[in-house]
Design a protein around this motif. Sequence first.
Motif, PDB file in Angstrom:
ATOM      1  N   ALA A  68       0.832  -1.203   0.000  1.00 16.62           N
ATOM      2  CA  ALA A  68       0.000   0.000   0.000  1.00 16.62           C
ATOM      3  C   ALA A  68       0.868   1.254   0.000  1.00 16.62           C
ATOM      4  O   ALA A  68       0.565   2.242  -0.696  1.00 16.62           O
ATOM      5  CB  ALA A  68      -0.923  -0.008   1.212  1.00 16.62           C
ATOM      6  N   LEU A  69       1.955   1.241   0.745  1.00 15.42           N
ATOM      7  CA  LEU A  69       2.865   2.387   0.788  1.00 15.42           C
ATOM      8  C   LEU A  69       3.523   2.614  -0.570  1.00 15.42           C
ATOM      9  O   LEU A  69       3.616   3.769  -1.042  1.00 15.42           O
ATOM     10  CB  LEU A  69       3.927   2.160   1.869  1.00 15.42           C
ATOM     11  N   VAL A  70       3.969   1.554  -1.223  1.00 19.23           N
ATOM     12  CA  VAL A  70       4.596   1.671  -2.548  1.00 19.23           C
ATOM     13  C   VAL A  70       3.582   2.187  -3.566  1.00 19.23           C
ATOM     14  O   VAL A  70       3.891   3.063  -4.391  1.00 19.23           O
ATOM     15  CB  VAL A  70       5.184   0.307  -2.983  1.00 19.23           C
ATOM     16  N   ALA A  71       2.337   1.677  -3.508  1.00 21.66           N
ATOM     17  CA  ALA A  71       1.306   2.140  -4.447  1.00 21.66           C
ATOM     18  C   ALA A  71       1.005   3.613  -4.221  1.00 21.66           C
ATOM     19  O   ALA A  71       0.812   4.365  -5.193  1.00 21.66           O
ATOM     20  CB  ALA A  71       0.046   1.298  -4.277  1.00 21.66           C
ATOM     21  N   ARG A  75       1.560   6.692  -6.959  1.00 22.25           N
ATOM     22  CA  ARG A  75       0.501   7.610  -7.343  1.00 22.25           C
ATOM     23  C   ARG A  75       0.927   9.054  -7.147  1.00 22.25           C
ATOM     24  O   ARG A  75       0.618   9.923  -7.979  1.00 22.25           O
ATOM     25  CB  ARG A  75      -0.758   7.331  -6.528  1.00 22.25           C
ATOM     26  N   ARG A  76       1.674   9.334  -6.077  1.00 19.20           N
ATOM     27  CA  ARG A  76       2.157  10.701  -5.847  1.00 19.20           C
ATOM     28  C   ARG A  76       3.136  11.117  -6.929  1.00 19.20           C
ATOM     29  O   ARG A  76       3.078  12.239  -7.432  1.00 19.20           O
ATOM     30  CB  ARG A  76       2.837  10.799  -4.491  1.00 19.20           C
TER      31      ARG A  76
END
Length: 80
Positions: A68-71, A75-76
Amino acid sequence: MFLNPFLPFSTAKVLALKATVLLLLTLLIKARVQIVAGSAIGIFLLLLQTLVFFAISGGLVLAAGGAALVAKQQRRSASA
């Protein structure tokens, strides 16, 4: 005094009965020890299984959080 001609057989029967009782008592004690040891092994394996379950669950939570952190970072960087 008359000697009983069956006295040796009576003695043999009593000794056989004593030996049988001793054997059965030994087997009963052995069974009790096996049940206690089996219970201890069963409890140990249950504890081990629970700890492994918690370790795998924790690893999956960490993997999902990292994904979730990598996704979120991707996105940022894609929106910037």
